[in-house]
Design a protein around this motif. Sequence first.
Motif, PDB file in Angstrom:
ATOM      1  N   PHE A 133       0.828  -1.208   0.000  1.00 48.46           N
ATOM      2  CA  PHE A 133       0.000   0.000   0.000  1.00 48.46           C
ATOM      3  C   PHE A 133       0.860   1.255   0.000  1.00 48.46           C
ATOM      4  O   PHE A 133       0.541   2.242  -0.645  1.00 48.46           O
ATOM      5  N   ILE A 134       1.946   1.190   0.735  1.00 48.87           N
ATOM      6  CA  ILE A 134       2.867   2.326   0.689  1.00 48.87           C
ATOM      7  C   ILE A 134       3.523   2.374  -0.683  1.00 48.87           C
ATOM      8  O   ILE A 134       3.682   3.434  -1.273  1.00 48.87           O
ATOM      9  N   GLY A 135       3.843   1.213  -1.197  1.00 46.88           N
ATOM     10  CA  GLY A 135       4.414   1.153  -2.544  1.00 46.88           C
ATOM     11  C   GLY A 135       5.932   1.174  -2.489  1.00 46.88           C
ATOM     12  O   GLY A 135       6.533   1.949  -1.754  1.00 46.88           O
ATOM     13  N   LEU A 136       6.504   0.318  -3.317  1.00 44.65           N
ATOM     14  CA  LEU A 136       7.939   0.155  -3.355  1.00 44.65           C
ATOM     15  C   LEU A 136       8.665   1.448  -3.715  1.00 44.65           C
ATOM     16  O   LEU A 136       9.625   1.855  -3.073  1.00 44.65           O
ATOM     17  N   ASP A 137       8.150   2.090  -4.754  1.00 49.51           N
ATOM     18  CA  ASP A 137       8.773   3.337  -5.213  1.00 49.51           C
ATOM     19  C   ASP A 137       8.921   4.308  -4.076  1.00 49.51           C
ATOM     20  O   ASP A 137       9.954   4.901  -3.852  1.00 49.51           O
ATOM     21  N   ARG A 138       7.796   4.439  -3.357  1.00 49.41           N
ATOM     22  CA  ARG A 138       7.759   5.430  -2.303  1.00 49.41           C
ATOM     23  C   ARG A 138       8.727   5.071  -1.189  1.00 49.41           C
ATOM     24  O   ARG A 138       9.416   5.910  -0.654  1.00 49.41           O
ATOM     25  N   ILE A 139       8.761   3.763  -0.862  1.00 49.16           N
ATOM     26  CA  ILE A 139       9.667   3.316   0.196  1.00 49.16           C
ATOM     27  C   ILE A 139      11.104   3.628  -0.205  1.00 49.16           C
ATOM     28  O   ILE A 139      11.874   4.208   0.556  1.00 49.16           O
ATOM     29  N   ASN A 140      11.433   3.291  -1.458  1.00 52.02           N
ATOM     30  CA  ASN A 140      12.799   3.530  -1.906  1.00 52.02           C
ATOM     31  C   ASN A 140      13.128   5.011  -1.992  1.00 52.02           C
ATOM     32  O   ASN A 140      14.218   5.438  -1.673  1.00 52.02           O
ATOM     33  N   ARG A 141      12.128   5.777  -2.440  1.00 48.59           N
ATOM     34  CA  ARG A 141      12.350   7.212  -2.581  1.00 48.59           C
ATOM     35  C   ARG A 141      12.611   7.850  -1.210  1.00 48.59           C
ATOM     36  O   ARG A 141      13.387   8.772  -1.080  1.00 48.59           O
ATOM     37  N   GLN A 142      11.906   7.298  -0.209  1.00 49.56           N
ATOM     38  CA  GLN A 142      11.996   7.913   1.106  1.00 49.56           C
ATOM     39  C   GLN A 142      13.264   7.499   1.860  1.00 49.56           C
ATOM     40  O   GLN A 142      13.637   8.093   2.839  1.00 49.56           O
ATOM     41  N   ARG A 143      13.929   6.393   1.382  1.00 50.67           N
ATOM     42  CA  ARG A 143      15.085   5.926   2.124  1.00 50.67           C
ATOM     43  C   ARG A 143      16.358   6.196   1.338  1.00 50.67           C
ATOM     44  O   ARG A 143      16.401   6.033   0.121  1.00 50.67           O
ATOM     45  N   THR A 144      17.405   6.519   2.034  1.00 52.32           N
ATOM     46  CA  THR A 144      18.685   6.664   1.341  1.00 52.32           C
ATOM     47  C   THR A 144      19.268   5.270   1.170  1.00 52.32           C
ATOM     48  O   THR A 144      18.790   4.300   1.768  1.00 52.32           O
ATOM     49  N   PHE A 145      20.292   5.172   0.369  1.00 49.66           N
ATOM     50  CA  PHE A 145      20.954   3.889   0.137  1.00 49.66           C
ATOM     51  C   PHE A 145      21.388   3.265   1.457  1.00 49.66           C
ATOM     52  O   PHE A 145      21.191   2.073   1.697  1.00 49.66           O
ATOM     53  N   GLY A 146      21.948   4.090   2.326  1.00 49.45           N
ATOM     54  CA  GLY A 146      22.471   3.592   3.600  1.00 49.45           C
ATOM     55  C   GLY A 146      21.419   2.999   4.509  1.00 49.45           C
ATOM     56  O   GLY A 146      21.711   2.176   5.368  1.00 49.45           O
ATOM     57  N   GLU A 147      20.155   3.393   4.298  1.00 50.02           N
ATOM     58  CA  GLU A 147      19.087   2.886   5.161  1.00 50.02           C
ATOM     59  C   GLU A 147      18.545   1.551   4.686  1.00 50.02           C
ATOM     60  O   GLU A 147      17.759   0.910   5.375  1.00 50.02           O
ATOM     61  N   ARG A 148      18.926   1.142   3.472  1.00 44.32           N
ATOM     62  CA  ARG A 148      18.414  -0.121   2.943  1.00 44.32           C
ATOM     63  C   ARG A 148      19.222  -1.300   3.510  1.00 44.32           C
ATOM     64  O   ARG A 148      20.283  -1.124   4.093  1.00 44.32           O
ATOM     65  N   LYS A 149      18.670  -2.493   3.333  1.00 44.27           N
ATOM     66  CA  LYS A 149      19.293  -3.656   3.950  1.00 44.27           C
ATOM     67  C   LYS A 149      20.135  -4.442   2.959  1.00 44.27           C
ATOM     68  O   LYS A 149      19.848  -4.450   1.772  1.00 44.27           O
ATOM     69  N   LEU A 150      21.086  -5.128   3.485  1.00 42.29           N
ATOM     70  CA  LEU A 150      21.982  -5.935   2.635  1.00 42.29           C
ATOM     71  C   LEU A 150      21.210  -6.963   1.808  1.00 42.29           C
ATOM     72  O   LEU A 150      21.468  -7.161   0.630  1.00 42.29           O
ATOM     73  N   GLU A 151      20.201  -7.580   2.451  1.00 42.24           N
ATOM     74  CA  GLU A 151      19.478  -8.662   1.774  1.00 42.24           C
ATOM     75  C   GLU A 151      18.710  -8.192   0.541  1.00 42.24           C
ATOM     76  O   GLU A 151      18.293  -9.001  -0.279  1.00 42.24           O
ATOM     77  N   GLU A 152      18.544  -6.879   0.401  1.00 39.82           N
ATOM     78  CA  GLU A 152      17.865  -6.385  -0.777  1.00 39.82           C
ATOM     79  C   GLU A 152      18.740  -6.448  -2.023  1.00 39.82           C
ATOM     80  O   GLU A 152      18.263  -6.318  -3.144  1.00 39.82           O
ATOM     81  N   PHE A 153      20.048  -6.613  -1.796  1.00 39.49           N
ATOM     82  CA  PHE A 153      20.973  -6.513  -2.932  1.00 39.49           C
ATOM     83  C   PHE A 153      21.638  -7.844  -3.288  1.00 39.49           C
ATOM     84  O   PHE A 153      22.654  -7.879  -3.956  1.00 39.49           O
ATOM     85  N   LEU A 154      20.995  -8.938  -2.862  1.00 37.02           N
ATOM     86  CA  LEU A 154      21.619 -10.243  -3.070  1.00 37.02           C
ATOM     87  C   LEU A 154      21.935 -10.511  -4.540  1.00 37.02           C
ATOM     88  O   LEU A 154      22.931 -11.143  -4.873  1.00 37.02           O
ATOM     89  N   SER A 155      21.083  -9.995  -5.414  1.00 33.99           N
ATOM     90  CA  SER A 155      21.298 -10.260  -6.842  1.00 33.99           C
ATOM     91  C   SER A 155      22.586  -9.631  -7.359  1.00 33.99           C
ATOM     92  O   SER A 155      23.138 -10.067  -8.360  1.00 33.99           O
ATOM     93  N   VAL A 156      23.063  -8.602  -6.659  1.00 36.36           N
ATOM     94  CA  VAL A 156      24.307  -7.945  -7.085  1.00 36.36           C
ATOM     95  C   VAL A 156      25.527  -8.712  -6.562  1.00 36.36           C
ATOM     96  O   VAL A 156      26.584  -8.731  -7.176  1.00 36.36           O
TER      97      VAL A 156
END
Lengths: 212, 322
Positions: free
Chosen positions: B236-259
């Motif tokens: 409901f909040i939406g992925l875009d919005r969550i990402n837009r509202q957070r800086t890179f540093g606030e995101r979690k390691l597990e989000e980048f497993l594909s990299v």
Amino acid sequence: MRNFFDTLVSRQDMIQDAFLEHIYLSFVAVAIGIAIALPTGIIIARYRRYAEPVIGVTAIFQTIPSLALFGFLVPILGIGSPTALIALIIYALLPILRNTYTGITGVDGSTIEAGRGMGMTRTQILRQIELPLALPFIMAGIRTATVLTVGIATLATFVGAGGLGDIIYRGLQSYNNALVLAGALPVALLAIGFDLILKWIEKRATPKGLKN
Amino acid sequence: MIRFERVTKRFPDGTEALKDVSVVFPTHKLTVVIGPSGCGKTTLMRMVNKLETPTEGDISIDEESITGLEEVKLRRSIGYVIQRIGLFPHMTIEDNVSLVPRLLEWDKEKTAARVEELLKLVGLEPEVYKKRYPLELSGGQQQRVGVVRALAGDPNIILMDEPFSALDPISREQLQDDLRTLQQEIQKTIVFVTHDMDEALKIADMVVVMRDGKIEQAGSPQELINEPANDFVRSFIGLDRINRQRTFGERKLEEFLSVFGMEPAGEALRISGGTTIDEAFSKLESSGYSNLEIVDDGRVLAYASDRDLVKAALRKEEVEKV
């Protein structure tokens, strides 16, 4: 044409009396009609399940031919102005009642909701919101009823209630076209006159903020 | 403080608009109630001024139950802003704004002074606008009047039912900004209903997310973004919005497993996948390692070198999974 003016002059007193009688009949009938139909309209707008039957009954009255209605009433009420008035009132009811109802129920629901949410009582909502916003409709109903009544009041002569119908009837019986015209013309003028006055009032009654 | 205690609302046709809802709207805060249409958010708000009454449960304002309070009196003490045309079209702006003071029978001078004060508060010059009618104003101006009309009786609580939803985007943003500024000045307890998440995140001190008559999550906008309680709130909040509202540093390691790769590139520091990038960096720095072994419940998810982290930073827009 000359004949007509001669008639106007020679029958001046009679025409004048009939004219005033006609105004009296129409005016009283519409006034009582308003006194009955306006509150009824307000009530059925609040208790909507009664609206259909109440409006239905007045609509049925409306379909009775006017001459027949006068005829029905004579055996019950006898002849004279009261009989004529009652018939005229019955005809005045429907336009006023229906327009009052439509006007009030047509007020935007969110406007009323806002009033309720701000703590207005039902009476305050009726007087300060619903009636002012419905007023143009109500006035239009009264206008229709008035013009209608002025026309039908010519038939009052058949129940001995006088009015301009007397003049017309007398003219018809004596094959005097000038006399018929001397009765019919004032009726028409009266209807147009009332209509113009009420139109002006209707305009004045429209709340300022709604005029555009 | 407005407290809902195990409130259920059942309509005569059997539908349950609210199911056993308990929530507190804190004093002097702007709380946004949000959810898809039909979730019960409007019903919830309308219960505060008794436009709806609960079937079960109790609502109290400052620890006093409103059940016994007289409706009309209660409503006059609570501001109410309605969606769209809440203004009375046949009354001047002055008459509209002064409605509640007149219901409360304030004296004339006090009422007139209050109208002037309020119109100035939202940037409408009283001499110009006082005698005008609502339809002579633009949509944005009308809703400004709608807002100050709710303030007229100086209520402690203000209820706002999607007040800006009918406005064009520019006026809407403007009014949202104005509301924030205004709230800092007036410090009222505001309950604001909307279905617009951007609006909610922008103006709220606290957000209550609802679905199907229940509360899914209640918390500050930051809490919602960082810790969505469940998938519904997250979507409901939406992925875009969550990402837009957070800086890179606030995101979690597990989000980048594909990299990241599965091959260890040397000695690695063991770290949980739920760690944020910022934390990971500071841990790397203090430990002296240059590689990470990302684990979840003891299972190795991936290995990441500091170079991989740079890659992640560069590709962060592409990484979809949250």
